[in-house]
Structure formats: C-alpha cells, structure tokens
Design a protein around this motif. Structure first.
Motif, short mmCIF file in Angstrom:
data_model
loop_
_atom_site.label_atom_id
_atom_site.label_comp_id
_atom_site.label_asym_id
_atom_site.label_seq_id
_atom_site.Cartn_x
_atom_site.Cartn_y
_atom_site.Cartn_z
N ASP A 15 0.81 -1.22 0.00
CA ASP A 15 0.00 0.00 0.00
C ASP A 15 0.84 1.27 0.00
OD1 ASP A 15 0.73 -0.88 2.62
OD2 ASP A 15 -0.66 0.57 3.48
N LEU A 16 2.16 1.15 0.18
CA LEU A 16 3.04 2.31 0.13
C LEU A 16 3.54 2.60 -1.28
CD1 LEU A 16 5.23 1.79 3.34
CD2 LEU A 16 3.19 3.22 3.04
N ILE A 17 3.22 1.73 -2.24
CA ILE A 17 3.68 1.93 -3.62
C ILE A 17 3.17 3.24 -4.18
CG2 ILE A 17 3.48 1.04 -5.97
CD1 ILE A 17 3.57 -1.77 -4.85
N LYS A 18 1.92 3.60 -3.90
CA LYS A 18 1.37 4.84 -4.44
C LYS A 18 2.14 6.05 -3.93
CE LYS A 18 -2.20 5.10 -0.83
NZ LYS A 18 -3.68 5.17 -0.57
N HIS A 19 2.61 6.01 -2.70
CA HIS A 19 3.43 7.10 -2.17
C HIS A 19 4.81 7.09 -2.81
CE1 HIS A 19 0.32 7.83 0.78
NE2 HIS A 19 0.41 6.57 1.21
N TYR A 20 5.34 5.89 -3.05
CA TYR A 20 6.66 5.78 -3.68
C TYR A 20 6.64 6.35 -5.09
CZ TYR A 20 11.23 3.63 -4.63
OH TYR A 20 12.55 3.42 -4.92
N LYS A 21 5.55 6.12 -5.80
CA LYS A 21 5.41 6.71 -7.13
C LYS A 21 5.41 8.22 -7.07
CE LYS A 21 3.15 3.25 -10.05
NZ LYS A 21 3.95 3.55 -11.25
N LYS A 22 4.80 8.76 -6.02
CA LYS A 22 4.79 10.21 -5.85
C LYS A 22 6.19 10.73 -5.52
CE LYS A 22 1.26 12.00 -3.78
NZ LYS A 22 0.30 12.45 -2.75
N PHE A 23 6.93 9.98 -4.69
CA PHE A 23 8.29 10.40 -4.34
C PHE A 23 9.20 10.44 -5.56
CE2 PHE A 23 7.65 8.17 0.03
CZ PHE A 23 6.87 9.24 0.47
N THR A 24 9.02 9.47 -6.47
CA THR A 24 9.98 9.27 -7.56
C THR A 24 9.48 9.70 -8.93
OG1 THR A 24 9.17 7.01 -7.95
CG2 THR A 24 10.95 7.28 -6.35
N ALA A 25 8.16 9.89 -9.10
CA ALA A 25 7.57 10.15 -10.42
C ALA A 25 7.97 9.03 -11.39
CB ALA A 25 8.01 11.51 -10.96
N CYS A 26 8.03 7.82 -10.88
CA CYS A 26 8.47 6.67 -11.68
C CYS A 26 7.37 6.25 -12.65
CB CYS A 26 8.84 5.52 -10.76
SG CYS A 26 9.30 4.00 -11.63
N PRO A 27 7.64 6.17 -13.97
CA PRO A 27 6.62 5.78 -14.94
C PRO A 27 6.48 4.27 -15.11
CG PRO A 27 8.62 6.35 -16.11
CD PRO A 27 8.91 6.55 -14.64
N PHE A 28 7.34 3.49 -14.45
CA PHE A 28 7.34 2.05 -14.64
C PHE A 28 6.45 1.37 -13.60
CE2 PHE A 28 11.70 3.71 -15.44
CZ PHE A 28 11.61 3.74 -16.83
N PRO A 29 5.92 0.19 -13.92
CA PRO A 29 5.11 -0.54 -12.93
C PRO A 29 5.96 -0.94 -11.73
CG PRO A 29 5.58 -1.92 -14.84
CD PRO A 29 6.02 -0.54 -15.21
N ILE A 30 5.39 -0.80 -10.54
CA ILE A 30 6.09 -1.09 -9.29
C ILE A 30 5.33 -2.16 -8.52
CG2 ILE A 30 6.97 -0.15 -7.12
CD1 ILE A 30 7.13 2.57 -8.43
N PHE A 31 6.07 -3.14 -8.02
CA PHE A 31 5.51 -4.20 -7.18
C PHE A 31 6.28 -4.25 -5.87
CE2 PHE A 31 4.53 -5.44 -11.53
CZ PHE A 31 3.20 -5.82 -11.45
N ALA A 32 5.76 -5.01 -4.93
CA ALA A 32 6.39 -5.14 -3.61
C ALA A 32 6.60 -6.60 -3.25
CB ALA A 32 5.54 -4.46 -2.54
N ASP A 33 7.73 -6.85 -2.60
CA ASP A 33 8.05 -8.18 -2.05
C ASP A 33 8.36 -7.99 -0.56
OD1 ASP A 33 8.96 -10.77 -1.50
OD2 ASP A 33 10.99 -10.31 -2.20
N PRO A 34 7.33 -7.78 0.27
CA PRO A 34 7.58 -7.48 1.69
C PRO A 34 8.27 -8.61 2.44
CG PRO A 34 5.24 -7.88 1.28
CD PRO A 34 5.89 -7.79 -0.05
N SER A 35 8.16 -9.84 1.97
CA SER A 35 8.83 -10.97 2.64
C SER A 35 10.33 -10.98 2.34
CB SER A 35 8.22 -12.29 2.18
OG SER A 35 8.56 -12.56 0.82
N ARG A 36 10.74 -10.32 1.27
CA ARG A 36 12.13 -10.26 0.80
C ARG A 36 12.68 -11.62 0.36
NH1 ARG A 36 15.82 -9.16 4.18
NH2 ARG A 36 14.67 -9.42 6.11
#
Length: 345
Positions: A224-245
């Motif tokens: 759920d933090l991806i939307k904020h990360y997009k705002k921080f970076t203005a990244c045009p690429f799709p972003i996913f998360a792997d919280p378990s690492r």
C-alpha cells in the motif's frame, strides 16, 4: 543500432499502456521441460561460469565475490574473539574490523569539521571492492528461477501474482524484461536512481529499444506504500512489492551496512549529507500531507539494510545481472541503456 518504429510499446505495463495480464491460476510452464506444474522445485546453486553471448552482450558469469572473500579470510590471520569459532573464517579482516567497531565502540557521528569530506567519512563502512558494472554477476540458473517462480509479488491494491509471470514467455508481454530491485521505499538513493532512469530512458526511448523490453521495479516495503513511492519518484514504470524479501534472498541480494564510498553518476549532484537528510525530509513532508503516509507507515517501508540489483531476462532466462554492493550501488543508467541497445555502455 538505428531505431525502428513499432506499434507496440517496450515499456511493459506503465502509465503509457495497459497493465500486465496475469497468467492462468495454478498453471505454468517449467522451463526446459514443456510440462506444467503448480509447485516450484527447490533452489540449487547458481550457474557455472561458462561463457556465452546473447544479443551482443556477454553472459560470462563472474567469479563469486563471496567465494573469493571466504578464501581471503581463511588465509589471513586476525583476532576472532568477537565471533563464534565456526563463523570467524567467513569474514574478511575489513569486515571484522567494521563489525567490531559497530559492536564495541560508541555510536559514530559524522565529521563536524567542514574540512572533512562526508563521502570520505562514509568510506569507513565500505567492505566490498569496486567491480565493473558492465560485466555480469553470476546469473541465477534455471533451478533458481523455478524456485522463485511462484513467489508472490504485490501491486499497490494488494493483489498478488507469481513473480514468474513477469518473465515466463507464455505470459510476458515482451521478449525481454529488465527487473530493478530497489531498497526500502524511503531510500533517497534509490529515489534518485529511478528519477535518473526516467530522465535517461524517455517515452521516445521506449519505442526505440531494438528488442521490446518491459521495465519493472520491485521494492521490499508494504504494497500500500507503492502509491506514495510513485509520488516520491515520479516513476513511470510498474512497481511491485516483495515485503517478505524472499525474492531478494533467493536471487542473491543480501543485507548490508555498506554505505558505499564512491558517489555514483545518478547521485553526482547529491552529497552524502544531503542524501541522508533528504530521507528524513521526505518522510516529514509526506506525514504533513493529508494524502501522505501515516506515522505507522514510517516503519513499513522495508528493511533499511536490504540492498537490491538489476536483472535482465530474455526468453525466460537471466542473461545479465548486477547485485548492489552498497546503499548507492545500482548499475548506472548509461549501462542499462547500453544493455537495451540504446547506446554503447
């Protein structure tokens, strides 16, 4: 290589085109067998260092850094009283020195004298040698890719999909995929990297890539933090998360306290103090924003010691990869442009 016009974008799912279509539930192809399976086989050792080329780029696997460090540490006399006897041999002298300093000395403070260079001060935490970014690290083999195939990655809405659906030729949008693993979602260095990448590979560049390539970003924070990360970076690429690492671990990306001595090109205008202070500033601004993060989200951005890397997939295999060796250790944008055929690296 001259650019050619196409009606299909090489970006993958981004703000410029439709989302990536997920695969059929519970069905996938195991590479090299032609069969289907719902379970991935257990991971094995990575590929041998045999040389092969693809698309003009070398696939020669470099000698394992971890192996060379182990050989060095086993032949170098040093004091090991701070470590268990069965693990002391796995550390280099420099690593033992750094660990001892961190565990037995008071907290270190940045230099107060203006005559001291902050990047030079940060070099005391550096433990890994500089390696050329144009040479590939040891690439994951088919068994490793099979082991990570079914590991879930999450979109910003919390929906999950198997990691393998990104690079499996049966489901992938394009023949190649450039997957960028970034650090925690508040890392100023990774934010600067994605901003530099967006400037270095423009929308026009997407359509000029000779072999259509999806570009995908994966972080280790909560989805759920991806939307904020997009705002921080203005990244045009799709972003996913792997919280378990788990993806980070199985693909050879580790935890590190290495702050990196050398300032990369993508941070040439950002000093070390500005980088470190900028992370705090970013969090404070977002907390003050009614649509920004909440206080509990400060601790949900991902493990601050996790480092990432870049992996280029083609036809379901990793043909080039680079694993970070410090907090500011991403492959330079010019290197990625060269790999994609936009210019020489």
């Amino acid at each position: 290589m001259a650019a050619r016009e196409r009606s299909v974008s090489p970006v993958g799912a981004s703000r410029f085109e439709r989302p990536i279509k997920p695969p059929l539930n519970g069905v996938r192809r195991v590479f090299g067998t032609g069969t289907t399976s719902s379970k991935a086989s257990s991971p094995t050792s990575t590929t041998s260092a045999s040389a092969h080329t693809h698309g003009g780029h070398s696939r020669t696997a470099s000698t394992s850094l971890r192996s060379s460090e182990a050989m060095t540490s086993s032949t170098s006399p040093s004091t090991t009283s701070s470590f268990p006897a069965n693990t002391a041999s796995h550390f280099t002298d420099r690593e033992r020195e750094t660990a001892t300093m961190m565990t037995h000395s008071p907290a270190c403070s940045p230099p107060s004298s203006p005559s001291l260079d902050a990047d030079e001060w940060l070099s005391r935490f550096r433990s890994d040698p500089d390696l050329p970014l144009t040479a590939t690290d040891e690439c994951p083999d088919r068994a490793t890719l099979a082991a990570v195939y079914d590991l879930p990655i999450y979109a910003s809405d919390g929906s999950a999909r198997p990691f393998g659906s990104l690079y499996d030729p049966a489901y992938a949008l394009h023949p190649r995929q450039l997957v960028l693993f970034v650090r925690h979602f508040y890392c100023g260095a990774c934010q600067a990297y994605l901003a530099a990448l967006a400037r270095g590979i423009t929308k026009d560049d997407y359509f000029a890539i000779p072999i259509p390539t999806s570009i995908i970003v994966i972080g280790c924070g909560q989805p759920d933090l991806i939307k904020h990360y997009k705002k921080f970076t203005a990244c045009p690429f799709p972003i996913f998360a792997d919280p378990s690492r788990l993806l980070f671990k199985k693909l050879g990306m580790v935890l590190s306290a290495n702050l990196s001595r050398v300032r990369p090109e993508y941070m040439k205008d950002i000093s070390a103090p500005a980088w470190l202070a900028g992370q705090v500033t970013t969090i404070r601004k977002s907390l003050a924003d009614p649509e920004g993060i909440r206080k509990r989200d400060v601790w949900r951005g991902g493990n601050p010691m996790q480092i990432g890397g870049e992996f280029l997939f083609e036809d379901g295999e990793v043909v080039w990869c680079h694993r970070m060796r410090g907090y500011r250790g991403h492959a330079e944008v010019r290197v990625l442009r060269g790999l994609l055929g936009l210019e020489e690296a």
